[in-house]
Design a protein around this motif. Structure first.
Motif, PDB file in Angstrom:
ATOM      1  N   GLU A   1      48.796  42.643  33.189  1.00  0.00           N
ATOM      2  CA  GLU A   1      48.161  43.955  33.041  1.00  0.00           C
ATOM      3  C   GLU A   1      46.815  43.837  32.337  1.00  0.00           C
ATOM      4  O   GLU A   1      45.889  44.605  32.609  1.00  0.00           O
ATOM      5  N   ASN A   2      46.698  42.876  31.409  1.00  0.00           N
ATOM      6  CA  ASN A   2      45.435  42.696  30.702  1.00  0.00           C
ATOM      7  C   ASN A   2      44.303  42.377  31.663  1.00  0.00           C
ATOM      8  O   ASN A   2      43.238  42.990  31.609  1.00  0.00           O
ATOM      9  N   GLY A   3      44.526  41.394  32.562  1.00  0.00           N
ATOM     10  CA  GLY A   3      43.496  41.034  33.527  1.00  0.00           C
ATOM     11  C   GLY A   3      43.142  42.194  34.430  1.00  0.00           C
ATOM     12  O   GLY A   3      41.961  42.447  34.729  1.00  0.00           O
ATOM     13  N   SER A   4      44.162  42.919  34.890  1.00  0.00           N
ATOM     14  CA  SER A   4      43.927  44.068  35.759  1.00  0.00           C
ATOM     15  C   SER A   4      43.115  45.134  35.044  1.00  0.00           C
ATOM     16  O   SER A   4      42.197  45.738  35.614  1.00  0.00           O
ATOM     17  N   THR A   5      43.426  45.372  33.769  1.00  0.00           N
ATOM     18  CA  THR A   5      42.697  46.373  32.982  1.00  0.00           C
ATOM     19  C   THR A   5      41.233  45.982  32.827  1.00  0.00           C
ATOM     20  O   THR A   5      40.327  46.812  32.992  1.00  0.00           O
ATOM     21  N   LEU A   6      40.990  44.711  32.506  1.00  0.00           N
ATOM     22  CA  LEU A   6      39.612  44.251  32.338  1.00  0.00           C
ATOM     23  C   LEU A   6      38.815  44.399  33.630  1.00  0.00           C
ATOM     24  O   LEU A   6      37.659  44.852  33.613  1.00  0.00           O
ATOM     25  N   ILE A   7      39.415  44.018  34.753  1.00  0.00           N
ATOM     26  CA  ILE A   7      38.693  44.070  36.023  1.00  0.00           C
ATOM     27  C   ILE A   7      38.427  45.511  36.453  1.00  0.00           C
ATOM     28  O   ILE A   7      37.330  45.837  36.917  1.00  0.00           O
TER      29      ILE A   7
ATOM     30  N   ASP B   1      34.648  50.041  37.156  1.00  0.00           N
ATOM     31  CA  ASP B   1      34.247  51.401  36.783  1.00  0.00           C
ATOM     32  C   ASP B   1      32.877  51.400  36.105  1.00  0.00           C
ATOM     33  O   ASP B   1      32.043  52.279  36.363  1.00  0.00           O
ATOM     34  N   ALA B   2      32.642  50.419  35.231  1.00  0.00           N
ATOM     35  CA  ALA B   2      31.361  50.358  34.518  1.00  0.00           C
ATOM     36  C   ALA B   2      30.216  50.027  35.473  1.00  0.00           C
ATOM     37  O   ALA B   2      29.117  50.589  35.354  1.00  0.00           O
ATOM     38  N   TYR B   3      30.480  49.126  36.417  1.00  0.00           N
ATOM     39  CA  TYR B   3      29.457  48.788  37.416  1.00  0.00           C
ATOM     40  C   TYR B   3      29.103  50.016  38.243  1.00  0.00           C
ATOM     41  O   TYR B   3      27.927  50.321  38.465  1.00  0.00           O
TER      42      TYR B   3
ATOM     43  N   LEU C   1      31.315  49.072  43.921  1.00  0.00           N
ATOM     44  CA  LEU C   1      32.424  48.120  43.976  1.00  0.00           C
ATOM     45  C   LEU C   1      33.731  48.856  44.246  1.00  0.00           C
ATOM     46  O   LEU C   1      33.915  49.995  43.810  1.00  0.00           O
ATOM     47  N   GLU C   2      34.634  48.200  44.969  1.00  0.00           N
ATOM     48  CA  GLU C   2      35.939  48.784  45.223  1.00  0.00           C
ATOM     49  C   GLU C   2      36.991  47.692  45.313  1.00  0.00           C
ATOM     50  O   GLU C   2      36.702  46.540  45.624  1.00  0.00           O
ATOM     51  N   ILE C   3      38.201  48.076  45.012  1.00  0.00           N
ATOM     52  CA  ILE C   3      39.372  47.225  45.243  1.00  0.00           C
ATOM     53  C   ILE C   3      40.183  47.965  46.299  1.00  0.00           C
ATOM     54  O   ILE C   3      41.005  48.829  45.977  1.00  0.00           O
ATOM     55  N   ASN C   4      39.922  47.638  47.546  1.00  0.00           N
ATOM     56  CA  ASN C   4      40.455  48.419  48.657  1.00  0.00           C
ATOM     57  C   ASN C   4      41.963  48.236  48.784  1.00  0.00           C
ATOM     58  O   ASN C   4      42.458  47.111  48.899  1.00  0.00           O
ATOM     59  N   PRO C   5      42.711  49.330  48.762  1.00  0.00           N
ATOM     60  CA  PRO C   5      44.166  49.216  48.870  1.00  0.00           C
ATOM     61  C   PRO C   5      44.664  49.049  50.302  1.00  0.00           C
ATOM     62  O   PRO C   5      45.866  48.899  50.522  1.00  0.00           O
ATOM     63  N   ILE C   6      43.765  49.069  51.274  1.00  0.00           N
ATOM     64  CA  ILE C   6      44.163  49.021  52.678  1.00  0.00           C
ATOM     65  C   ILE C   6      43.765  47.674  53.294  1.00  0.00           C
ATOM     66  O   ILE C   6      42.593  47.267  53.230  1.00  0.00           O
ATOM     67  N   GLY C   7      44.711  46.972  53.846  1.00  0.00           N
ATOM     68  CA  GLY C   7      44.430  45.713  54.517  1.00  0.00           C
ATOM     69  C   GLY C   7      44.033  45.946  55.959  1.00  0.00           C
ATOM     70  O   GLY C   7      44.274  47.007  56.534  1.00  0.00           O
TER      71      GLY C   7
END
Length: 454
Positions: free
Chosen positions: A258-264, A269-271, A333-339
């Protein structure tokens, strides 16, 4: 100013004429200064927002400037008898810890003296514990109190504390050593027999001998000089805090995904917040920095950094896109939830990377050529003490401050201009007044020369 009410003599509206001349001279220049001030103030405000947005983004980057920032682990102990920490790289697992013996230092006691004011002799005391030792020179005039102070104040003292106890049987000089471990028992020797009472003749009970810590890890005996057991379990440090034989403490190690996920997510969001600010500042219709070259440059540089492959990495993940972080069509930037088809979604890629390749995730961000390093360098080139935006902000502030001087100069110029106009129209006023007076006289004279009707 020579005349304050022009036109009194001539009857002409010279005040109105003078006002019209001054307005014709002043209004265009005042409008120019107002427009200049508004333009500079707007630009200065925009540059301030630009710098602030970069600083806010940089504050998030500071959380990602080391690969270890991602290697957070959850280390827990079932009992206060044993404490546990990791270096972030330990493998997941659980272990049973039983503490048989805590480490302790050693203690020695001198022979009895009548009082703490007694003197002993002359020579050098040598204190030794394992490989450590130090000397203290004793003078014939030194009583027990003075000897105690000399020992405690010796700069090379490795951890021996001298005290005096006064009891019914006499006064004793007592030495306590903080050096723990079976091989670090305190010994005291002297260069002269006169000091034997506080050196070679000191006594030590069985309970006062230096001891090593003894513990069992999953039933396997381990010994350490101190209560800290480092790397007995690879990449783990556990500390014995109490004897617990028969009641083992269970320590467990697990990865804090969860730590890594939170940081990323915080980075994404900041970007995007930074990009949003830059888009607003550069908006062609109402942006404070519309069509600004610096805004365009930073947006382009940001895009390049977050889409490039990080050089020097050897693992399978070498870019943000490899771990599921991509750029959408708007530049965010996005972390796309759709493959797509059989391809994993951005969310799945990131989850896999955090679970199985956490070290590679840290290197993408925080290696010497990583995303964080490049973004930090970029921001410094604009926000640093000699950065582009810093220099620009200083220049704009100076220009805005200088507008007040321009208004003062314009006011002085207009006053001088008004004085010249009044001087010129004063002559006109007096000339017309003279002509008017002559005309009146002629009219009166001619009227008096007219024959009277009979």
């Amino acid at each position: 100013m020579n005349i304050t009410s022009a036109g009194i003599g001539s009857g002409l509206d010279l005040e109105g004429i003078i006002t019209a001349y001054i307005d014709a001279e002043a209004i265009p220049q005042e409008i120019r200064l107002q427009n200049k001030e508004e333009r500079l103030t707007t630009e200065l405000s925009g540059v301030g927002q630009f710098k602030s947005a970069l600083s806010n983004f940089e504050s998030v980057l500071k959380k990602l400037n080391s690969p270890e920032d991602f290697n957070k682990q959850i280390s827990e102990s079932s009992s206060e008898d044993v404490a546990v920490t990791t270096n972030g790289y330990a493998s997941n697992g659980s272990f049973s810890i039983e503490v048989e013996q805590l480490a302790q230092g050693s203690r020695r006691q001198s022979t009895a003296f009548a009082a703490s004011t007694d003197t002993v002799g002359t020579g050098t005391l040598t204190f030794t514990a394992g490989a450590d030792s130090f000397d203290v020179d004793i003078d014939g005039a030194d009583d027990l109190s003075a000897i105690r102070d000399k020992i405690n104040e010796q700069s090379s003292n490795f951890g021996v504390t001298a005290n005096i106890i006064n009891v019914q049987s006499g006064s004793y000089l007592v030495f306590n050593s903080s050096a723990t471990g079976d091989a670090n028992n305190l010994t005291i020797s002297s260069s002269d027999v006169s000091l034997d009472a506080i050196s070679t003749n000191t006594t030590q009970s069985a309970n006062d001998v230096a001891k090593s810590a003894r513990a069992y890890v999953d039933g396997n005996l381990v010994e350490q000089d101190t209560n800290e057991f480092k790397n007995i379990i690879e990449d783990v440090t556990f500390t014995a805090q109490a004897v617990n034989m028969g009641n083992p403490a269970v320590i467990s190690i697990s990865q804090d995904e969860e730590n890594g996920s939170t940081l990323i997510n915080e980075f994404v969001d900041a970007y995007n917040a930074l990009r949003g600010t830059l888009d607003a500042l550069g908006n062609a219709e109402n942006g404070a920095l519309a069509f600004d070259a610096n805004v365009r440059q930073v947006k382009s540089q940001l895009n390049t950094i977050v889409t490039d492959t990080v050089s020097g990495l050897t693992g399978g993940n070498k870019s943000l896109s490899d771990i599921g972080i991509t750029i959408d069509k708007t530049g965010l930037l996005e972390i796309n939830p759709i493959g797509i088809g059989t391809m994993k979604s951005g969310t799945e890629k990131l989850e896999d990377a955090l679970k199985f390749n956490l070290q590679e995730v840290g290197e993408i961000f925080a290696s010497s050529n990583g995303v964080t390093s490049k973004l930090t360098t970029l921001i410094d080139s604009y926000n640093g003490s000699d950065g582009t935006l810093t220099i620009r902000n200083t220049a704009l502030s100076k220009q805005v401050s200088g507008i007040a001087d321009e208004y003062t100069a314009l006011e002085t110029k207009l006053r001088d201009y008004e004085d010249r106009l009044r001087s010129q129209f004063s002559y006109l006023d007096s000339t017309v007044a003279s002509y008017n007076a002559t005309g009146t006289w002629l009219a009166s004279t001619l009227a008096s020369m007219q024959p009277k009707n009979s």
